[in-house]
Design an enzyme around this catalytic site. Structure first.
Site, PDB file in Angstrom:
ATOM      1  N   TYR A 156      23.270  55.229   0.375  1.00  0.00           N
ATOM      2  CA  TYR A 156      22.686  56.572   0.465  1.00  0.00           C
ATOM      3  C   TYR A 156      22.994  57.408  -0.785  1.00  0.00           C
ATOM      4  O   TYR A 156      22.094  57.985  -1.401  1.00  0.00           O
ATOM      5  CB  TYR A 156      23.210  57.263   1.729  1.00  0.00           C
ATOM      6  CG  TYR A 156      22.865  58.721   1.830  1.00  0.00           C
ATOM      7  CD1 TYR A 156      21.541  59.159   1.787  1.00  0.00           C
ATOM      8  CD2 TYR A 156      23.863  59.694   1.983  1.00  0.00           C
ATOM      9  CE1 TYR A 156      21.217  60.509   1.885  1.00  0.00           C
ATOM     10  CE2 TYR A 156      23.552  61.033   2.085  1.00  0.00           C
ATOM     11  CZ  TYR A 156      22.233  61.440   2.039  1.00  0.00           C
ATOM     12  OH  TYR A 156      21.919  62.768   2.133  1.00  0.00           O
TER      13      TYR A 156
HETATM   14  P1  NAP Z   1      16.882  65.021   9.896  1.00  0.00           P
HETATM   15  O1  NAP Z   1      17.173  66.131  10.839  1.00  0.00           O
HETATM   16  O2  NAP Z   1      17.416  63.682  10.178  1.00  0.00           O
HETATM   17  O3  NAP Z   1      15.311  64.924   9.664  1.00  0.00           O
HETATM   18  C1  NAP Z   1      14.813  63.945   8.784  1.00  0.00           C
HETATM   19  C2  NAP Z   1      13.385  64.301   8.453  1.00  0.00           C
HETATM   20  O4  NAP Z   1      12.838  63.251   7.633  1.00  0.00           O
HETATM   21  C3  NAP Z   1      12.538  64.440   9.682  1.00  0.00           C
HETATM   22  O5  NAP Z   1      11.662  65.518   9.511  1.00  0.00           O
HETATM   23  C4  NAP Z   1      11.790  63.131   9.710  1.00  0.00           C
HETATM   24  O6  NAP Z   1      10.526  63.362  10.270  1.00  0.00           O
HETATM   25  C5  NAP Z   1      11.633  62.787   8.236  1.00  0.00           C
HETATM   26  N1  NAP Z   1      11.470  61.356   8.050  1.00  0.00           N
HETATM   27  C6  NAP Z   1      12.365  60.362   8.351  1.00  0.00           C
HETATM   28  N2  NAP Z   1      11.850  59.163   8.059  1.00  0.00           N
HETATM   29  C7  NAP Z   1      10.593  59.381   7.562  1.00  0.00           C
HETATM   30  C8  NAP Z   1       9.558  58.548   7.091  1.00  0.00           C
HETATM   31  N3  NAP Z   1       9.680  57.213   7.065  1.00  0.00           N
HETATM   32  N4  NAP Z   1       8.411  59.114   6.662  1.00  0.00           N
HETATM   33  C9  NAP Z   1       8.266  60.457   6.675  1.00  0.00           C
HETATM   34  N5  NAP Z   1       9.208  61.306   7.113  1.00  0.00           N
HETATM   35  C10 NAP Z   1      10.356  60.777   7.553  1.00  0.00           C
HETATM   36  O7  NAP Z   1      17.328  65.398   8.399  1.00  0.00           O
HETATM   37  P2  NAP Z   1      18.300  66.514   7.819  1.00  0.00           P
HETATM   38  O8  NAP Z   1      19.678  66.261   8.309  1.00  0.00           O
HETATM   39  O9  NAP Z   1      17.673  67.846   7.970  1.00  0.00           O
HETATM   40  O10 NAP Z   1      18.280  66.094   6.266  1.00  0.00           O
HETATM   41  C11 NAP Z   1      17.193  66.462   5.438  1.00  0.00           C
HETATM   42  C12 NAP Z   1      17.499  66.061   4.004  1.00  0.00           C
HETATM   43  O11 NAP Z   1      18.735  66.617   3.605  1.00  0.00           O
HETATM   44  C13 NAP Z   1      17.632  64.553   3.789  1.00  0.00           C
HETATM   45  O12 NAP Z   1      17.075  64.194   2.549  1.00  0.00           O
HETATM   46  C14 NAP Z   1      19.130  64.329   3.763  1.00  0.00           C
HETATM   47  O13 NAP Z   1      19.493  63.197   3.017  1.00  0.00           O
HETATM   48  C15 NAP Z   1      19.601  65.626   3.110  1.00  0.00           C
HETATM   49  N6  NAP Z   1      20.963  65.985   3.444  1.00  0.00           N
HETATM   50  C16 NAP Z   1      21.316  66.232   4.724  1.00  0.00           C
HETATM   51  C17 NAP Z   1      22.633  66.562   5.017  1.00  0.00           C
HETATM   52  C18 NAP Z   1      23.088  66.849   6.425  1.00  0.00           C
HETATM   53  O14 NAP Z   1      24.319  66.912   6.643  1.00  0.00           O
HETATM   54  N7  NAP Z   1      22.203  67.034   7.376  1.00  0.00           N
HETATM   55  C19 NAP Z   1      23.585  66.633   3.990  1.00  0.00           C
HETATM   56  C20 NAP Z   1      23.188  66.372   2.692  1.00  0.00           C
HETATM   57  C21 NAP Z   1      21.858  66.056   2.425  1.00  0.00           C
HETATM   58  P3  NAP Z   1       9.940  62.548  11.536  1.00  0.00           P
HETATM   59  O15 NAP Z   1      11.064  62.173  12.426  1.00  0.00           O
HETATM   60  O16 NAP Z   1       8.942  63.483  12.099  1.00  0.00           O
HETATM   61  O17 NAP Z   1       9.315  61.405  10.861  1.00  0.00           O
END
Ligand code: NAP
Length: 248
Positions: A156
């Site tokens: 990741y």
């Molecule tokens: P999340 O709640 O897990 O949501 C992930 C999103 O990505 C959902 O909207 C999902 O949409 C979409 N997605 C997943 N697989 C996909 C695919 N194959 N095609 C199209 N869309 C897809 O994510 P989050 O925690 O908000 O994180 C968002 C971003 O922030 C990510 O890039 C993550 O790496 C980054 N980030 C998160 C954290 C954290 O602690 N949460 C920390 C650092 C960075 P559907 O389910 O509708 O497809």
């Protein structure tokens, strides 16, 4: 009434959940026509409804961002629906925690397809239009674990480290033609995606000065800053929104 993004359109990948959902709402509040992209129409419709109920403009675009075709087709549909895409937020991502020696090629390809290949070809499809207009904004969402080594985060973290470099490379490539490219680097944030981590999220967050996980809204605020003219002299920057974790 005129808001900062009135008359502009914004494509938010992963707009159906967590940071992407909060970003979609924040950009709509600033007046943007938001194109909410994701796989799940139920979650997508919920976000669109929440935006419209507040008087905003939004549409859902169903997509599975697994390859170049999917990325280019999403960009084309967004352009068709909104006339053009002024703001691209590359937020969709997956973050499996796994040991390097337990990672399959399927795991590897899935992470790099969504986290690196999809943003790459979305930018390849949309940045030239922005550059031709002399105006556009791209915001990438990376992670604090792209900045330091952490066991279990090799796959990741490395995928997001590629996005950190792409942010700078695209700033160099498209910045001179009026396209600002920047990134936010979140620390642990409470979202649907991290819910399964339970107390581990708090443990991860406890190493930072803030000592707590962030909210999706706190990250969305930073993305909104980078998406508007408030950050008009900011190019190629990585804005940590991590409670101070990479500073100490
Ligand atoms: P999340 O709640 O897990 O949501 C992930 C999103 O990505 C959902 O909207 C999902 O949409 C979409 N997605 C997943 N697989 C996909 C695919 N194959 N095609 C199209 N869309 C897809 O994510 P989050 O925690 O908000 O994180 C968002 C971003 O922030 C990510 O890039 C993550 O790496 C980054 N980030 C998160 C954290 C954290 O602690 N949460 C920390 C650092 C960075 P559907 O389910 O509708 O497809």
């Amino acid at each position: 009434m005129t808001f900062e993004l009135t008359g502009r359109s914004a494509l938010v990948t992963g707009g159906t959940s967590g940071i992407g959902r909060a970003t979609a709402l924040a950009l709509a509040n600033l007046g943007a026509h938001v194109l909410v992209a994701g796989r799940d129409p139920r979650r997508g419709d919920e976000v669109v409804r929440a935006i419209r109920e507040k008087g905003g403009k939004a549409d859902f675009l169903a997509t599975d961002l697994r390859d170049e075709d999917a990325a280019r087709s999403l960009a084309a549909r967004a352009r068709e629906l909104a006339g053009r895409v002024d703001v691209l937020v590359n937020n969709a991502g997956i973050y499996p925690f796994m040991a390097t020696d337990e990672t399959s090629e399927i795991d590897f390809d899935a992470v790099y397809a969504l986290n690196v290949k999809a943003p790459y070809f979305l930018v390849a499809e949309l940045a030239p239009d922005m550059a031709a207009r002399g105006d556009g904004v791209i915001v990438n969402v990376t992670t604090m674990v792209a900045e330091f080594g952490m066991s279990g985060m090799a796959l990741y973290g490395s995928s997001k480290a590629a996005v950190v470099l792409l942010t700078k490379a695209w700033a160099a490539e498209y910045g001179p033609r009026g396209v600002r490219v920047n990134a936010v680097s979140p620390g642990p944030v409470q979202t649907a995606g991290t819910a399964a981590m339970g107390d581990d999220l708090d443990v991860l967050a406890s190493a930072a000065p803030a000592g707590r996980p962030g909210s999706a809204d706190e990250v969305a605020e930073a993305i909104a800053f980078l998406a508007t003219d408030r950050s008009s002299f900011v190019h190629g920057a990585l804005l940590p929104v991590d409670g101070g974790r990479i500073a100490v």
